[in-house]
Design an enzyme around this catalytic site. Structure first.
Site, PDB file in Angstrom:
ATOM      1  N   ARG A 295      29.970  17.683  30.864  1.00 35.28           N
ATOM      2  CA  ARG A 295      29.987  17.958  31.420  1.00 35.28           C
ATOM      3  C   ARG A 295      29.543  18.379  33.297  1.00 35.28           C
ATOM      4  O   ARG A 295      29.677  18.718  33.790  1.00 35.28           O
ATOM      5  CB  ARG A 295      28.806  19.893  31.652  1.00 35.28           C
ATOM      6  CG  ARG A 295      27.409  19.309  31.888  1.00 35.28           C
ATOM      7  CD  ARG A 295      27.062  20.785  31.323  1.00 35.28           C
ATOM      8  NE  ARG A 295      25.814  20.793  30.752  1.00 35.28           N
ATOM      9  CZ  ARG A 295      23.902  19.894  31.385  1.00 35.28           C
ATOM     10  NH1 ARG A 295      24.743  20.734  32.579  1.00 35.28           N
ATOM     11  NH2 ARG A 295      23.157  20.059  30.864  1.00 35.28           N
TER      12      ARG A 295
ATOM     13  N   CYS B  89       4.432  12.240  32.419  1.00 35.70           N
ATOM     14  CA  CYS B  89       4.307  12.159  33.809  1.00 35.70           C
ATOM     15  C   CYS B  89       2.312  11.870  34.095  1.00 35.70           C
ATOM     16  O   CYS B  89       1.505  11.328  34.827  1.00 35.70           O
ATOM     17  CB  CYS B  89       4.553  13.083  34.202  1.00 35.70           C
ATOM     18  SG  CYS B  89       4.348  14.909  33.467  1.00 35.70           S
TER      19      CYS B  89
ATOM     20  N   HIS C 150       1.264  16.630  40.029  1.00 33.66           N
ATOM     21  CA  HIS C 150       0.332  17.195  39.385  1.00 33.66           C
ATOM     22  C   HIS C 150      -1.088  16.771  39.579  1.00 33.66           C
ATOM     23  O   HIS C 150      -0.949  15.335  40.122  1.00 33.66           O
ATOM     24  CB  HIS C 150       0.449  16.504  37.795  1.00 33.66           C
ATOM     25  CG  HIS C 150       1.903  16.678  37.612  1.00 33.66           C
ATOM     26  ND1 HIS C 150       2.861  18.053  36.933  1.00 33.66           N
ATOM     27  CD2 HIS C 150       2.128  15.829  35.790  1.00 33.66           C
ATOM     28  CE1 HIS C 150       3.405  17.983  35.889  1.00 33.66           C
ATOM     29  NE2 HIS C 150       3.273  16.717  35.259  1.00 33.66           N
TER      30      HIS C 150
END
Lengths: 334, 334
Positions: A41, A130, A243
């Protein structure tokens, strides 16, 4: 650096893919050719790299021919499907998903922490979760100095960890709040604006989430401490892209705060921000689009023997994903 | 309940004072008279209680005559200055500040946890720090069942902990963000919108904040465990009025998750919200203006012997302040 490399990115339109393109350019990686690959897409869209427009192609094995490095950042299923074909085609795969991280044949690497693991790769190198990568930027220098024995972490995870839609969902949630409307979450299981969701990734039967188990298993592998006791609670917070992790760690040797600070300050990729008198400690607002992870609030832990309590902050999209992946490639081309 | 009591509130115009008025009304406390006291600059203002307007008077010892209970919620200095005069005047003082909490002569009480401490008061009763009170609503039932041995906490503290200006500062910060302007913090040391500030209350020489030391000292006193090892990192988060705490606790006896859940569910004032399969766990958005504290994410801790990891959420202004203070008074009038 060396001669130009042919680079592919699968997941080029995602949050991590876009940061990777920015970093390839900003860090002057020797790129001879860049192929941007994504799902069907996205075909027809174009993205700009070094001032030139590059058309996105569908990620298919035919597109891997001749690549030196392929960055995979389109989820575990696509990594599993595509990595072998890319290796077959002669590319080194740097995979951002969790698909190969615990595979004994695949090095799992934070270049500042365990670069030696890169020596023995067989075509696939895994980029850590992460939270784990950022946590270890604070833990590793202390482990090297004092010998890590036990680690207890609570995370404060930014919405970018859920990709670009995580970021828009926080923006939309804040807008809904300012208009007195209800939030309408779809990326997260509950509204995230002005809220905390103690749930990142899927739940397992043990009551832990996959994210919490990744922190344990990946830390053990990266630090080469296969039986390290690790406890972790992962929490999503209304912060955009850095974070933070509150860490309590126990060590083999007696600890000293001044020595701990010196070890962090000397560690490549970590930045000591630890001056309470001047109200200085790392915070997410200062750690977006930043290479270093910030480490602060270092003090003697009062509940663990030879313990230290501290706080680490890092850009989830950079050290937690795109930057670490690129640093792996930088190590390999050196 | 018993006959009507004459009640005074010092700090009536503050965030806690206003919640206390709301709770006195909502919980049908037997109020014969309500005196609203504040600093000189609030004199002349009026607040409504049970449909009647009450003029605010300046908080001075003369105003304490005849009071049965005086709630002090105007900071430690004012508590130190006013509590003795109020006791002298015959009132029982319920003090929301930290001024008397560690005084051996003053009970420090969470009514569901240590109501027995109320038996021996000498006129002053201390209301605990908000984070501590909420943390213990999850810890106490598990301590009663398994015997607490060690506790490690990371807090996620709402802006209401800094009073009404904390709330407006988060609102203003979000508005500045939506207008593309810089935040202009004055209550917090740094911008709080979309940020985390690992700093609540003042820093001490040890590198800990006063808030972190309160968690240790007050938990020890309330649980009657004077040498309990406690580590804590306190963090301000962009949430309006419910605190959350990620807790890792070690116990004397072997733990069992089903038993732990049952102990929490049976504990007055705690609410078990722990159904990962249905994505149920306590979150701040569900815990504003709520009497119970929510406890969830209960699972075996993987780094502590006989350990449990869990997550507690509670209204900072209610269980963390006004509600707990009122519950102390409710106990005394019974």
């Amino acid at each position: 650096m060396s001669e130009g490399k042919r680079i592919g990115i699968v997941g080029a339109t995602g949050a991590v893919g876009r940061e990777l393109m920015e970093l390839l350019e900003a860090r002057d990686f020797p790129v001879a050719e860049l192929r941007l690959l994504a799902s069907a897409r996205s075909v027809g869209k174009e993205l700009t790299f070094r001032g030139e427009s590059i058309a996105i192609k569908e990620a298919r094995p035919e597109e891997f021919a001749g690549l030196d490095y392929l960055f995979l950042s389109a989820g575990g299923d696509r990594s599993l499907a595509m990595a072998p074909a890319a290796v077959e085609a002669g590319a080194v795969v740097i995979d951002n998903s969790s698909a190969f991280r615990m595979d004994d044949e695949v090095p799992l690497v934070v270049p500042e922490v365990n670069p030696e693991a890169l020596l023995n790769h067989k075509g696939i190198i895994a980029n850590p979760n992460c939270s784990t990568a950022i946590t270890l930027m604070g833990v590793a220098p202390l482990h090297q100095r004092f010998g890590l024995k036990r680690m207890i972490c609570s995370t404060y995870q930014a919405v970018s960890g859920a990709g670009a839609t995580g970021i828009t969902e926080l923006e939309d949630g804040v807008r809904a709040w300012s208009e007195g409307k209800d939030a309408n979450p779809s990326t997260f299981p509950h509204p995230i604006a002005f809220n905390l969701i103690p749930h990142v990734d899927k739940f397992l039967e043990s009551g832990y989430t996959k994210e919490e188990v990744k922190m344990r298993n990946e830390s053990r592998k990266i630090l080469s401490l296969p039986s390290l006791p690790v406890s972790c609670t992962c929490v999503r917070v209304p912060v955009f892209r850095a974070h933070a992790i509150s860490i309590f760690a126990e060590f083999e040797k007696p600890v000293d705060v001044a020595e701990a600070r010196a070890a962090v300050a000397a560690f490549d990729g970590a930045e000591l921000v630890d001056d309470p008198t001047n109200l200085e400690y790392p915070m997410p607002l200062g750690y977006s689009s930043k290479v270093a992870c910030g480490v602060g609030r270092i003090r003697r832990d009062e509940a663990l023997e030879n313990g230290l309590a501290f706080w680490v902050v890092g850009d989830q999209l950079w050290k937690g994903a795109a930057l670490n992946a690129l640093q792996i490639a930088e190590h390999l081309v050196r």
